[in-house]
Design a protein around this motif. Structure first.
Motif, mmCIF file in Angstrom:
data_model
loop_
_atom_site.group_PDB
_atom_site.id
_atom_site.type_symbol
_atom_site.label_atom_id
_atom_site.label_comp_id
_atom_site.label_asym_id
_atom_site.label_seq_id
_atom_site.Cartn_x
_atom_site.Cartn_y
_atom_site.Cartn_z
ATOM 1 N N GLU A 304 0.772 -1.324 -0.078
ATOM 2 C CA GLU A 304 -0.003 0.053 -0.042
ATOM 3 C C GLU A 304 0.986 1.325 -0.025
ATOM 4 O O GLU A 304 0.188 2.291 0.154
ATOM 5 C CB GLU A 304 -0.924 0.002 1.175
ATOM 6 N N ARG A 305 2.340 0.943 0.207
ATOM 7 C CA ARG A 305 2.979 2.276 0.107
ATOM 8 C C ARG A 305 4.252 2.336 -1.073
ATOM 9 O O ARG A 305 5.146 2.928 -0.866
ATOM 10 C CB ARG A 305 3.618 2.349 1.478
ATOM 11 N N ILE A 306 3.798 1.691 -2.069
ATOM 12 C CA ILE A 306 4.709 1.535 -3.262
ATOM 13 C C ILE A 306 3.961 2.363 -4.324
ATOM 14 O O ILE A 306 2.657 2.028 -4.571
ATOM 15 C CB ILE A 306 5.002 0.158 -3.625
ATOM 16 N N LEU A 307 4.471 3.278 -4.882
ATOM 17 C CA LEU A 307 3.781 4.022 -6.039
ATOM 18 C C LEU A 307 4.593 3.991 -7.335
ATOM 19 O O LEU A 307 5.496 3.856 -7.480
ATOM 20 C CB LEU A 307 3.922 5.604 -5.576
ATOM 21 N N PHE A 308 3.574 4.269 -8.346
ATOM 22 C CA PHE A 308 4.380 4.004 -9.779
ATOM 23 C C PHE A 308 4.965 5.300 -10.044
ATOM 24 O O PHE A 308 4.332 6.204 -9.978
ATOM 25 C CB PHE A 308 3.181 3.750 -10.815
ATOM 26 N N TRP A 335 -1.759 -6.115 -6.092
ATOM 27 C CA TRP A 335 -0.485 -5.353 -5.714
ATOM 28 C C TRP A 335 -0.675 -4.396 -6.857
ATOM 29 O O TRP A 335 -0.184 -2.953 -6.655
ATOM 30 C CB TRP A 335 0.730 -6.263 -5.730
ATOM 31 N N LEU A 336 -0.627 -4.768 -8.140
ATOM 32 C CA LEU A 336 -0.405 -3.742 -9.350
ATOM 33 C C LEU A 336 -1.271 -2.767 -9.239
ATOM 34 O O LEU A 336 -1.177 -1.535 -9.830
ATOM 35 C CB LEU A 336 -0.500 -4.701 -10.682
ATOM 36 N N ARG A 337 -2.721 -3.192 -8.972
ATOM 37 C CA ARG A 337 -3.744 -2.069 -8.959
ATOM 38 C C ARG A 337 -3.126 -0.921 -7.806
ATOM 39 O O ARG A 337 -3.608 0.090 -7.961
ATOM 40 C CB ARG A 337 -5.202 -2.838 -8.552
ATOM 41 N N GLY A 338 -2.756 -1.398 -6.777
ATOM 42 C CA GLY A 338 -2.337 -0.552 -5.659
ATOM 43 C C GLY A 338 -1.332 0.366 -6.246
ATOM 44 O O GLY A 338 -1.413 1.621 -5.956
ATOM 45 N N VAL A 339 -0.325 -0.118 -6.663
ATOM 46 C CA VAL A 339 0.936 0.508 -7.160
ATOM 47 C C VAL A 339 0.550 1.410 -8.145
ATOM 48 O O VAL A 339 1.140 2.581 -8.162
ATOM 49 C CB VAL A 339 1.984 -0.513 -7.499
ATOM 50 N N CYS A 340 -0.003 1.167 -9.022
ATOM 51 C CA CYS A 340 -0.360 2.039 -10.382
ATOM 52 C C CYS A 340 -1.331 2.797 -10.351
ATOM 53 O O CYS A 340 -1.437 3.765 -11.136
ATOM 54 C CB CYS A 340 -0.508 0.875 -11.578
ATOM 55 N N HIS A 341 -2.156 2.826 -9.240
ATOM 56 C CA HIS A 341 -3.551 3.715 -9.062
ATOM 57 C C HIS A 341 -3.952 4.066 -7.808
ATOM 58 O O HIS A 341 -3.561 5.096 -7.280
ATOM 59 C CB HIS A 341 -4.579 3.161 -9.800
ATOM 60 N N ASP A 342 -4.177 2.903 -7.113
ATOM 61 C CA ASP A 342 -4.942 3.288 -5.770
ATOM 62 C C ASP A 342 -4.149 3.669 -4.590
ATOM 63 O O ASP A 342 -4.574 4.731 -3.827
ATOM 64 C CB ASP A 342 -5.472 1.929 -5.296
ATOM 65 N N ASN A 343 -2.862 3.609 -4.575
ATOM 66 C CA ASN A 343 -1.984 4.046 -3.617
ATOM 67 C C ASN A 343 -1.905 5.656 -3.593
ATOM 68 O O ASN A 343 -1.984 6.213 -2.486
ATOM 69 C CB ASN A 343 -0.582 3.314 -3.616
ATOM 70 N N ALA A 344 -1.658 6.208 -4.789
ATOM 71 C CA ALA A 344 -1.400 7.383 -4.990
ATOM 72 C C ALA A 344 -2.701 8.144 -4.975
ATOM 73 O O ALA A 344 -2.738 9.247 -4.538
ATOM 74 C CB ALA A 344 -0.808 7.740 -6.591
ATOM 75 N N VAL A 345 -3.792 7.634 -5.208
ATOM 76 C CA VAL A 345 -5.094 8.248 -5.309
ATOM 77 C C VAL A 345 -5.523 8.535 -3.556
ATOM 78 O O VAL A 345 -6.100 9.514 -3.557
ATOM 79 C CB VAL A 345 -6.258 7.287 -5.881
ATOM 80 N N ARG A 346 -5.129 7.475 -3.082
ATOM 81 C CA ARG A 346 -5.372 7.735 -1.549
ATOM 82 C C ARG A 346 -4.178 8.693 -1.140
ATOM 83 O O ARG A 346 -4.761 9.634 -0.420
ATOM 84 C CB ARG A 346 -5.046 6.351 -0.912
ATOM 85 N N LEU A 347 -3.043 8.592 -1.406
ATOM 86 C CA LEU A 347 -1.969 9.384 -0.747
ATOM 87 C C LEU A 347 -2.133 10.959 -1.028
ATOM 88 O O LEU A 347 -2.125 11.947 -0.342
ATOM 89 C CB LEU A 347 -0.605 8.962 -1.238
ATOM 90 N N GLN A 359 -10.559 -1.384 -7.001
ATOM 91 C CA GLN A 359 -11.048 -2.768 -6.788
ATOM 92 C C GLN A 359 -12.435 -3.179 -6.902
ATOM 93 O O GLN A 359 -12.895 -4.142 -7.357
ATOM 94 C CB GLN A 359 -10.285 -3.461 -5.316
ATOM 95 N N GLN A 360 -13.166 -1.876 -6.606
ATOM 96 C CA GLN A 360 -14.631 -2.074 -6.630
ATOM 97 C C GLN A 360 -15.066 -2.045 -8.184
ATOM 98 O O GLN A 360 -15.747 -2.873 -8.723
ATOM 99 C CB GLN A 360 -15.287 -1.057 -5.893
ATOM 100 N N ILE A 361 -14.365 -1.111 -8.914
ATOM 101 C CA ILE A 361 -14.643 -1.275 -10.390
ATOM 102 C C ILE A 361 -14.072 -2.442 -11.008
ATOM 103 O O ILE A 361 -14.740 -3.227 -11.711
ATOM 104 C CB ILE A 361 -13.664 -0.089 -10.980
ATOM 105 N N HIS A 362 -12.959 -3.147 -10.354
ATOM 106 C CA HIS A 362 -12.581 -4.310 -10.867
ATOM 107 C C HIS A 362 -13.725 -5.686 -10.507
ATOM 108 O O HIS A 362 -13.921 -6.343 -11.668
ATOM 109 C CB HIS A 362 -11.413 -4.722 -10.367
ATOM 110 N N ARG A 363 -14.344 -5.467 -9.431
ATOM 111 C CA ARG A 363 -15.102 -6.573 -9.067
ATOM 112 C C ARG A 363 -16.469 -6.273 -9.882
ATOM 113 O O ARG A 363 -17.025 -7.341 -10.391
ATOM 114 C CB ARG A 363 -15.571 -6.335 -7.725
ATOM 115 N N GLU A 364 -16.775 -5.253 -10.181
ATOM 116 C CA GLU A 364 -18.147 -4.951 -10.883
ATOM 117 C C GLU A 364 -17.931 -5.219 -12.331
ATOM 118 O O GLU A 364 -18.593 -5.909 -13.064
ATOM 119 C CB GLU A 364 -18.405 -3.426 -10.857
ATOM 120 N N ALA A 365 -16.657 -5.089 -13.028
ATOM 121 C CA ALA A 365 -16.120 -5.527 -14.268
ATOM 122 C C ALA A 365 -16.362 -7.119 -14.387
ATOM 123 O O ALA A 365 -17.014 -7.480 -15.470
ATOM 124 C CB ALA A 365 -14.823 -5.040 -14.696
ATOM 125 N N LYS A 366 -15.946 -7.749 -13.380
ATOM 126 C CA LYS A 366 -15.733 -9.164 -13.408
ATOM 127 C C LYS A 366 -17.167 -9.708 -13.412
ATOM 128 O O LYS A 366 -17.874 -10.632 -14.065
ATOM 129 C CB LYS A 366 -15.179 -9.525 -12.461
#
Length: 370
Positions: A304-308, A335-347, A359-366
């Motif tokens: 959760e603390r690694i950023l792209f 892990w990729l979702r967090g690094v490439c988007h979610d972690n920076a969105v939160r920070l 991840q909610q988007i991902h679940r809805e897409a599935k």
């Protein structure tokens, strides 16, 4: 980061690399701005380019399509890149001239893949699906930071998807211009201990760190000893700073290359410490400063603390290669979702209260595909 190449198997390994182009030395020549830049921006100042500057031939459509496919597969609306460089043209001209000359911190030709006008560089990031990016810039001596901050404020004002970036240097006026940058909306600061050649514990910065700690404003710090060690690089100086200001939101650039493990230690010790992936894990860096395979599990624990980050535009390989380098680590889609988007969105608080978590988007897409 020069000399004999590492033995095969010491890191995550170029054997796991795809067929991406190879070239320079990974982090090299970030220090280029220290070569011949004055304390004020020169009007119409340019550095004549070499007759045939080193330049890669980018597959831009492939980059755009590949990045879109990468994000779509993960259920992401796009990417957040916390380490991109935009700066005054006279400064950038000197950076590029340094790359073209294969300066002492690169040691070889460095084909800049995205040598474009500013407007085109912004457009390329948007084509790659980057939702937010930075304008990393930094001084090498006193008297530069204030006018660099003025330029960056103007750039952010005309580039709404750029996170307003600022910088600093140990000097008497630093507390005042840091407060001014924050008042003008700065979202992130860049500090370069190698280029600036200063100790982050310089007393002239005591008030600055207090201000940034209280504001909770992230700062990206080049504090690792790549591509070449400096007097104040390595985990020691930053570790002493964090002991005095444990609440700083400090992003270690380039994963702390090559002292990866030491900077992971700091991240595990201080909740505000993050790391950006800039040029790490790529074919470049794996040849010169391979990431230890034994440290990979720690990347999951700190996920959760690694950023792209990419280092665009001064990279000597296609933008997509950094994404492939992360994917081939095999640490999983979450892990990729967090690094490439979610972690920076939160920070950086980019999503807003009504924006769904990726991840909610991902679940809805599935669910929609079933």
């Amino acid at each position: 980061m020069t000399g004999a190449e590492p033995a095969r198997g010491e890191g995550i390994g170029a054997e796991r690399a795809g067929a991406e182009p190879r070239g320079g030395e990974g982090l090299g020549a970030e220090r280029a701005c220290a070569e011949g830049i004055g304390s004020e921006p020169a009007e119409a100042e340019t550095t004549p380019a070499r007759a045939t500057p080193a330049r890669a031939t980018p597959a831009r459509h492939t980059d755009a399509e590949g990045a879109a496919r990468f994000a779509r597969r993960l259920g992401l609306p796009g990417l957040v890149d916390v380490h991109t460089h935009f700066m005054p043209q006279n400064v950038l001209d000197k950076v590029w001239a340094y790359f073209d000359s294969a300066g002492p911190l690169t040691g070889r030709a460095w084909p800049i893949t995205y040598r474009e006008e500013e407007e085109r560089r912004v457009a390329l990031l948007r084509e790659f699906g980057v939702l937010a990016f930075t304008s990393m810039l930094y001084p090498h001596k006193a008297g530069m930071a204030a006018w660099l901050n003025d330029w960056a404020a103007d750039f952010a004002g005309r580039t709404p998807d750029c996170l307003h970036t600022a910088t600093l240097f140990p000097e008497a006026g630093a507390p005042a211009y840091v407060r001014r940058a924050l008042d003008r909306g700065a979202r992130v600061f860049k500090v370069h201990l190698q280029v600036g050649d200063f100790d982050p514990n310089d007393p002239l910065l005591d008030d600055v760190w207090g201000v940034l700690e209280e504001a909770g404003t992230p700062l990206v710090v080049h504090c690792g000893s790549g591509p070449a060690p400096g007097k104040y690089t390595g985990p020691g100086p930053v570790g002493r700073l964090l002991a005095r200001h444990p609440g700083l939101r400090l992003i270690v650039a380039h994963m702390g290359m090559p002292e990866y493990g030491d900077f992971l230690d700091l991240a595990e010790r201080y909740d505000g410490v993050h790391l950006d992936t800039t040029m790490a894990f790529t074919d470049f860096s794996e040849r010169l400063a391979p990431f230890p395979a034994t440290e990979l599990p720690r990347l999951v624990g700190l996920g959760e603390r690694i950023l792209f980050g990419s280092d665009f535009p001064n990279i000597p390989y296609p933008y997509l290669h950094q994404l492939h380098a992360l994917e081939r680590l095999g640490l999983g889609d979450d892990w990729l979702r967090g690094v490439c988007h979610d972690n920076a969105v939160r920070l950086f608080e980019l999503g807003g209260p009504s924006r769904p978590h990726s991840q909610q988007i991902h679940r809805e897409a599935k669910e929609g595909s079933q």
